[in-house]
Design a protein around this motif. Structure first.
Motif, mmCIF file in Angstrom:
data_model
loop_
_atom_site.group_PDB
_atom_site.id
_atom_site.type_symbol
_atom_site.label_atom_id
_atom_site.label_comp_id
_atom_site.label_asym_id
_atom_site.label_seq_id
_atom_site.Cartn_x
_atom_site.Cartn_y
_atom_site.Cartn_z
ATOM 1 N N ALA A 177 0.833 -1.199 0.000
ATOM 2 C CA ALA A 177 0.000 0.000 0.000
ATOM 3 C C ALA A 177 0.873 1.257 0.000
ATOM 4 N N ASP A 178 1.939 1.222 0.762
ATOM 5 C CA ASP A 178 2.937 2.298 0.844
ATOM 6 C C ASP A 178 2.319 3.663 1.155
ATOM 7 N N LYS A 179 1.365 3.679 2.067
ATOM 8 C CA LYS A 179 0.746 4.940 2.464
ATOM 9 C C LYS A 179 1.473 5.498 3.688
ATOM 10 N N GLY A 180 2.678 5.947 3.442
ATOM 11 C CA GLY A 180 3.540 6.371 4.519
ATOM 12 C C GLY A 180 3.581 7.862 4.742
ATOM 13 N N ARG A 181 4.278 8.241 5.830
ATOM 14 C CA ARG A 181 4.512 9.651 6.157
ATOM 15 C C ARG A 181 5.917 9.770 6.764
ATOM 16 N N ARG A 182 6.583 10.877 6.529
ATOM 17 C CA ARG A 182 7.897 11.119 7.140
ATOM 18 C C ARG A 182 7.681 11.923 8.421
ATOM 19 N N LEU A 183 7.600 11.204 9.522
ATOM 20 C CA LEU A 183 7.327 11.821 10.824
ATOM 21 C C LEU A 183 8.583 11.947 11.682
ATOM 22 N N ASP A 184 9.642 11.252 11.289
ATOM 23 C CA ASP A 184 10.858 11.178 12.093
ATOM 24 C C ASP A 184 11.961 11.987 11.423
ATOM 25 N N HIS A 185 12.624 12.831 12.202
ATOM 26 C CA HIS A 185 13.489 13.845 11.617
ATOM 27 C C HIS A 185 14.843 13.930 12.291
ATOM 28 N N ILE A 186 15.815 14.384 11.518
ATOM 29 C CA ILE A 186 17.150 14.715 12.024
ATOM 30 C C ILE A 186 17.465 16.127 11.572
ATOM 31 N N TRP A 187 17.590 17.024 12.540
ATOM 32 C CA TRP A 187 17.942 18.419 12.266
ATOM 33 C C TRP A 187 19.326 18.696 12.844
ATOM 34 N N ALA A 188 20.027 19.641 12.234
ATOM 35 C CA ALA A 188 21.298 20.107 12.781
ATOM 36 C C ALA A 188 21.306 21.618 12.785
ATOM 37 N N SER A 189 21.959 22.201 13.782
ATOM 38 C CA SER A 189 22.069 23.658 13.817
ATOM 39 C C SER A 189 22.898 24.115 12.619
ATOM 40 N N ALA A 190 22.672 25.346 12.207
ATOM 41 C CA ALA A 190 23.262 25.841 10.963
ATOM 42 C C ALA A 190 24.783 25.763 10.952
ATOM 43 N N ASP A 191 25.409 25.896 12.122
ATOM 44 C CA ASP A 191 26.873 25.925 12.171
ATOM 45 C C ASP A 191 27.524 24.571 11.917
ATOM 46 N N ILE A 192 26.757 23.483 12.032
ATOM 47 C CA ILE A 192 27.332 22.156 11.790
ATOM 48 C C ILE A 192 26.595 21.375 10.707
ATOM 49 N N ALA A 193 25.591 21.979 10.096
ATOM 50 C CA ALA A 193 24.751 21.256 9.130
ATOM 51 C C ALA A 193 25.555 20.711 7.948
ATOM 52 N N ALA A 194 26.579 21.432 7.535
ATOM 53 C CA ALA A 194 27.365 20.994 6.384
ATOM 54 C C ALA A 194 28.126 19.702 6.656
ATOM 55 N N SER A 195 28.258 19.345 7.933
ATOM 56 C CA SER A 195 28.986 18.128 8.289
ATOM 57 C C SER A 195 28.120 16.877 8.194
ATOM 58 N N GLY A 196 26.805 17.056 7.998
ATOM 59 C CA GLY A 196 25.891 15.923 7.944
ATOM 60 C C GLY A 196 25.811 15.323 6.558
ATOM 61 N N HIS A 197 25.740 13.999 6.497
ATOM 62 C CA HIS A 197 25.655 13.325 5.188
ATOM 63 C C HIS A 197 25.165 11.887 5.384
ATOM 64 N N SER A 198 25.057 11.169 4.277
ATOM 65 C CA SER A 198 24.708 9.737 4.277
ATOM 66 C C SER A 198 23.378 9.436 4.960
ATOM 67 N N SER A 199 22.395 10.298 4.736
ATOM 68 C CA SER A 199 21.073 10.102 5.346
ATOM 69 C C SER A 199 20.342 8.935 4.699
ATOM 70 N N ARG A 200 19.589 8.217 5.515
ATOM 71 C CA ARG A 200 18.801 7.116 4.968
ATOM 72 C C ARG A 200 17.721 6.701 5.957
ATOM 73 N N VAL A 201 16.654 6.126 5.410
ATOM 74 C CA VAL A 201 15.580 5.537 6.214
ATOM 75 C C VAL A 201 15.666 4.024 6.040
ATOM 76 N N LEU A 202 15.678 3.296 7.130
ATOM 77 C CA LEU A 202 15.769 1.834 7.062
ATOM 78 C C LEU A 202 14.371 1.238 6.950
ATOM 79 N N ARG A 203 13.818 1.382 5.772
ATOM 80 C CA ARG A 203 12.448 0.929 5.511
ATOM 81 C C ARG A 203 12.243 -0.551 5.851
ATOM 82 N N ALA A 204 13.236 -1.372 5.581
ATOM 83 C CA ALA A 204 13.097 -2.810 5.794
ATOM 84 C C ALA A 204 12.805 -3.154 7.249
ATOM 85 N N VAL A 205 13.217 -2.296 8.176
ATOM 86 C CA VAL A 205 12.994 -2.549 9.607
ATOM 87 C C VAL A 205 11.501 -2.577 9.930
#
Length: 262
Positions: free
Chosen positions: A216-244
């Motif tokens: 059905a795949d009737k999903g929503r993105r309710l879970d979030h990762i935010w970073a403050s502006a001074d370190i945001a550029a250091s964030g990478h490799s984001s992913r959702v582990l759908r299989a879980v």
């Protein structure tokens, strides 16, 4: 320091301790933030996680309700918590890493079924909670901080399976989305997931009510990762582990991960 952080609404840490162990074993994030632990802190099975190398924990808990915990392979300092809306709920805990980065683990109220605070007290609580987040961020701009959790709002049109169908459904109503974006902007927070995956449908939650959630795949993105502006550029490799979401007796949420070079 390079570390990977995961956030996951576990929907009972004691009931699903085995799934937490499985995630820690297979994915080995350096830090795991859990929400909806539904357990007093002294009942969290910390020994099971310590056996896998996660010997550091900062948590706030309640019996059968709410609850947030931060598990880590790296040393943590308890950085306190905020009693949002002064209800005594265990919906926030903060921890500081040795490099000075502060991790905030939040669990925003779901808000009930009716998106009208005049008839639904839970929805009013949710709006007040997010407004208080906004006001606190305005008073003290976050620095060297990461905020994660089940924020219970899917802000973008491609964060839900159908923007049109969900406009009057709690978690994607215009008033919630506006409040969410005001809070994020007030703190100068950067949505790391969408920084990495700027386009396309992306979900982290699928209802238990669906007979075949995957098809059905009737999903929503309710879970979030935010970073403050001074370190945001250091964030990478984001992913959702759908299989879980398809594991045996799963939470209705899937873990969301990101890596930071700090």
């Amino acid at each position: 320091m390079t570390f990977t952080l995961a956030t996951w609404n576990i929907n009972s840490v004691r009931l699903r301790a085995g799934l937490v162990q499985k995630l820690l074993t297979e994915e080995a994030p350096d830090v795991l933030c859990l929400q909806e632990c539904k357990s007093p802190v002294d009942k969290i099975p910390v020994e099971l996680f310590a056996e896998l190398g996660y010997g550091h924990i900062v948590a706030r808990g309640q019996k059968g309700y709410n609850g947030v915990a931060i598990l880590s392979r790296m040393p943590l300092r308890d950085a306190g918590h905020i009693d949002w809306c002064e209800k005594g709920d265990a919906r926030h805990v903060a921890a500081e890493l040795e490099n000075g980065v502060v991790i905030h683990n939040c669990y925003v109220p779901a808000g009930g079924d009716e998106p009208d605070r005049t008839i639904n007290e839970k929805f009013g609580h949710k709006l007040d909670f997010v407004a208080e987040m906004r006001d606190r961020f305005r008073e003290s701009l976050p620095a060297r901080s990461i905020l994660v959790g089940d924020l219970n709002i899917a802000p973008r049109e491609d964060d839900v399976w159908s923007h049109k169908a969900l406009l009057k459904v709690v978690s994607h109503t215009p008033i919630e989305v506006e409040a969410f974006e005001e809070a994020r902007a007030a703190g100068g927070w950067v949505d790391i997931t969408r920084q990495d995956v700027p386009e396309g449908q992306l979900y982290s939650w699928w209802s238990y009510r669906a007979k075949d959630w995957d098809a059905a795949d009737k999903g929503r993105r309710l879970d979030h990762i935010w970073a403050s502006a001074d370190i945001a550029a250091s964030g990478h490799s984001s992913r959702v582990l759908r299989a879980v979401r398809g594991w045996t007796q799963p939470s209705d949420h899937a873990p969301v991960l990101a890596t930071f070079d700090l």
